[in-house]
Motif scaffolding. Structure first.
Motif, PDB file in Angstrom:
ATOM      1  N   GLY A 257      33.213   7.967   1.183  1.00 35.92           N
ATOM      2  CA  GLY A 257      34.086   8.882   0.450  1.00 35.92           C
ATOM      3  C   GLY A 257      34.266   8.495  -1.008  1.00 35.92           C
ATOM      4  N   GLU A 258      33.318   7.723  -1.557  1.00 30.91           N
ATOM      5  CA  GLU A 258      33.399   7.334  -2.969  1.00 30.91           C
ATOM      6  C   GLU A 258      32.295   7.997  -3.772  1.00 30.91           C
ATOM      7  N   ALA A 259      32.505   8.107  -5.091  1.00 32.90           N
ATOM      8  CA  ALA A 259      31.546   8.834  -5.915  1.00 32.90           C
ATOM      9  C   ALA A 259      30.804   7.925  -6.882  1.00 32.90           C
ATOM     10  N   SER A 260      31.145   6.640  -6.868  1.00 29.02           N
ATOM     11  CA  SER A 260      30.377   5.726  -7.707  1.00 29.02           C
ATOM     12  C   SER A 260      30.445   4.342  -7.103  1.00 29.02           C
ATOM     13  N   THR A 262      28.973  -0.009  -7.873  1.00 28.68           N
ATOM     14  CA  THR A 262      28.342  -0.933  -8.807  1.00 28.68           C
ATOM     15  C   THR A 262      27.136  -1.595  -8.145  1.00 28.68           C
ATOM     16  N   GLY A 265      25.800  -5.105 -11.195  1.00 29.99           N
ATOM     17  CA  GLY A 265      26.651  -5.093 -12.385  1.00 29.99           C
ATOM     18  C   GLY A 265      26.639  -3.788 -13.150  1.00 29.99           C
ATOM     19  N   LYS A 266      25.921  -2.797 -12.639  1.00 29.97           N
ATOM     20  CA  LYS A 266      25.826  -1.539 -13.366  1.00 29.97           C
ATOM     21  C   LYS A 266      26.461  -0.415 -12.558  1.00 29.97           C
ATOM     22  N   MET A 267      27.280   0.398 -13.226  1.00 34.85           N
ATOM     23  CA  MET A 267      27.886   1.516 -12.524  1.00 34.85           C
ATOM     24  C   MET A 267      26.815   2.542 -12.158  1.00 34.85           C
ATOM     25  N   ASP A 269      26.517   6.338 -10.743  1.00 31.50           N
ATOM     26  CA  ASP A 269      27.150   7.572 -10.279  1.00 31.50           C
ATOM     27  C   ASP A 269      26.087   8.663 -10.188  1.00 31.50           C
ATOM     28  N   ILE A 270      26.530   9.922 -10.099  1.00 32.07           N
ATOM     29  CA  ILE A 270      25.568  10.983  -9.789  1.00 32.07           C
ATOM     30  C   ILE A 270      24.298  10.974 -10.648  1.00 32.07           C
ATOM     31  N   PRO A 271      24.398  10.986 -11.986  1.00 33.58           N
ATOM     32  CA  PRO A 271      23.136  11.110 -12.732  1.00 33.58           C
ATOM     33  C   PRO A 271      22.171   9.956 -12.452  1.00 33.58           C
ATOM     34  N   ILE A 272      22.708   8.757 -12.273  1.00 37.15           N
ATOM     35  CA  ILE A 272      21.834   7.598 -12.057  1.00 37.15           C
ATOM     36  C   ILE A 272      21.211   7.665 -10.664  1.00 37.15           C
TER      37      ILE A 272
END
Lengths: 310, 310, 310
Positions: A257-260, A262, A265-267, A269-272
């Motif tokens: 249920g999370e959207a991002s 790590t 060490g790098k966040m 999220d959707i685009p990545i």
């Protein structure tokens, strides 16, 4: 469609055409333009037509580089080469929408004459003049036949009156715009030939720059350039590995249920995560190409393999 | 026309104007704008007018940098300086087509008044604001009087709110666009002044970058900048040598009925041969300039000399 | 207005929202978009609305990143968050003028409903697709609500189909255009997030590049990124020192009736003096910010202090 390497083969050299049969670039381009002196244009057209009609290149994707619209040679070029086996034409010195439209009308006429479906023959314009680069907004999307937009660095440098530099600084803006307009119109950006056949390091450097700017393939002029260019336009094992980690971590986060999340060490999220999925899809598509450099099946799954579980 | 170096000379400094007589940049620019404080505009105009009318600069190509349209000083500037000996005006802060057209109408009025042919006086706009750079498509080709398009790096950086960097990264896009639009409209791209007079290395670096992007000359602000800039905008002996080899090899190939040839491991075809011919033509043109840095005649023939026959 | 650092805070994390109260970026952005999974959009909206209405963030400048127009979630987002304490919205995936106009109409409706003055709520569009970058000329100036133009490097790279490089070569053109169009329309250019939270050196490198291209601030995703980014968008003591010298020397020259002067071997005339004054004005403005990193008052006067008199 994959067009990582498009190999030029002079249309007037029977021996080179014969040798091309055994090569595996993603496409062959029989050249009727700069590789052929004026006196041999007619002979070259017939040689290319015979090669196409013989069925000897049935397993290849074949293009023909025709002569520029301004030469007046284009209608005769097309009369000879449009055929069921021809995938498309490479249209040099494309400078405006009218140029693409005129070539497209001539193609339609030949397609009708040969009983081919309208639109059978694709167009790959080479944009290689200052005027062409400044007109990209009108060239892109000028025809449904467009399979890509190609950049011609040698002609561009000549038109601008400069030498080509190893840093490609004079080519940064034109390459950027070709890549952006190709993406905007959902066609492939294809990079210029690299004329220094003996300079493998320079070829790799230029190809890497082009890839980073959004190009998906490159025109090549010698069989020895194929391997490096194919490799550089193919996701590496390390890239595939990283992409799998990113996708796996993101999918787990989503399940929680999370959207991002790590990763190293790098966040992420959707685009990545989307980018990682795109890379894996490209790797899979390449592995299904008959001519692709081979992959271990485990390397292209988007599930982490046992060796990455730790 | 060669405009490799255009030297600014403050229009209010009698001593510097006098010294300029002995200098040999490709053009002199008497400055009525930033070099002249408001209180001295009138005196400077008269000093420049007298210098022009005296015939002392008859052997020079002379421009005057006038005040920007927005200052309201331009009509009076032109009233004083338009004359048979004035080659053109440098128009600072040019931002749109209307600016060039307004200056052009004022020039016509003065040309009529002085009995000069319409169009006698050329315009070199300096594009040096963000708005000007984004309006290049309308500035280029806005008048037949345009002799070139110049880039002003100091004002541009000020307008953007950044310092100038040695890497010129903030100036890469504006320089690129000035060079492309100059080429598109067949006028000369002239690079910005380099204000750090003591930094010869920085000057050479910036000039080389500009040349690589398609510039053909540079504004200079000190006599000691002339030599390096002229040299960098002049083909070197090594470049001439390479170009001669390329042209000779290509001509031989053509005579054999071939359209391309390998020279030092690099494929040479039409665009590369044309570029080499262009470089030799430039070298020849420069050698015929009275003020040119001197060449050995043998260095600029496009036939290989005995020393290159091996 | 200063927007050197704009810190994203996930709109669905009560703990992070609470912690943000003690932080001092130039603005906070409560995120309803990529940080919030679909199932939590409703809860996140209410959490953000409560945070805004509680008055707990009265000392902060607060933005909300809403969901993109194309998601259909935007009207509901705005219904919840438009309020007296909301400074503006961050509008992701902005691609054209119509997108800004549609968001602006929805804002007006909510402002009317809440009794707020029309135009109370600002818009910061993020331009982060190829189409958006190629449409900047129509996005810039599309509404009086615009407070800036932001660049989104991650989404842009994904859209173009490339990885982000440390050299940011794929981001050079989009960053350049965002900075130029922001300046053209007198709004702030705000740079992309830098996702690699652990890489302080990479953050500084990217921030310095952005500043050199004309950006005035940066989106940040972690409190530890605030200090470096604030510092890099603030004139340094050395820059302030140099600017004071330039202004002092130019003012003295002007008093002597001269329009240019040499400072440390470099010619200083109007554009360079104006730039130095701009830097000093920025330093002063920052020193008056409650949240600013602190300056010695002597460091921001534009009169040289005793320590620079030698």
């Amino acid at each position: 469609m994959l067009l990582r390497t498009m190999l030029f083969v002079p249309g007037n050299r029977a021996g080179m055409i014969e040798k091309a049969k055994a090569l595996d670039p993603d496409a062959l381009i029989f050249d009727l333009e700069d590789a052929v002196p004026p006196a041999e244009k007619g002979a070259a057209r017939r040689m290319v037509r015979d090669a196409l009609e013989s069925g000897r290149f049935a397993r290849h994707r074949v293009y023909v580089r025709v002569n520029a619209l301004s030469t007046g040679l284009l209608p005769t070029d097309l009369e000879e080469v449009v055929s069921p086996h021809l995938h498309g034409i490479v249209l040099p010195k494309t400078e405006d929408r009218e140029g693409v439209e005129a070539a497209s009308r001539m193609l339609l006429e030949q397609e009708n004459r040969r009983g081919l479906p309208a639109g059978h023959t694709r167009i790959l314009p080479i944009v290689e003049t200052v005027r062409g680069i400044l007109n990209l907004a009108q060239i892109a999307g000028s025809s449904d036949r467009l399979v890509g937009l190609a950049y011609g660095a040698e002609d561009f440098a000549t038109d601008l009156g400069v030498e080509r530099s190893r840093e490609c600084i004079e080519g940064l803006y034109p390459r950027t715009m070709v890549a952006l307009y190709a993406r905007l119109t959902n066609v492939l950006a294809i990079d210029s030939v690299f004329a220094d056949i003996g300079d493998g390091e320079g070829l790799e450097k230029e190809t890497s720059l082009a890839r980073q700017l959004g190009f998906k393939g490159k025109l090549v002029i010698h069989p020895r350039q194929i391997e490096a260019v194919n490799r550089l336009f193919t996701p590496s094992r390390a890239e595939i590995e990283r992409a799998r980690q990113v996708v796996a971590a993101y999918d787990e986060a989503e399940a929680r249920g999370e959207a991002s999340v790590t990763v190293n060490g790098k966040m992420v999220d959707i685009p990545i995560a989307e980018r990682a999925r795109g890379l894996l899809a490209l790797a899979r598509a390449i592995s299904f190409q008959p001519s692709a450099i081979s992959f271990q099946p485990s390397a292209i799954s988007d599930q982490p393999g046992p060796e990455t579980a730790t």
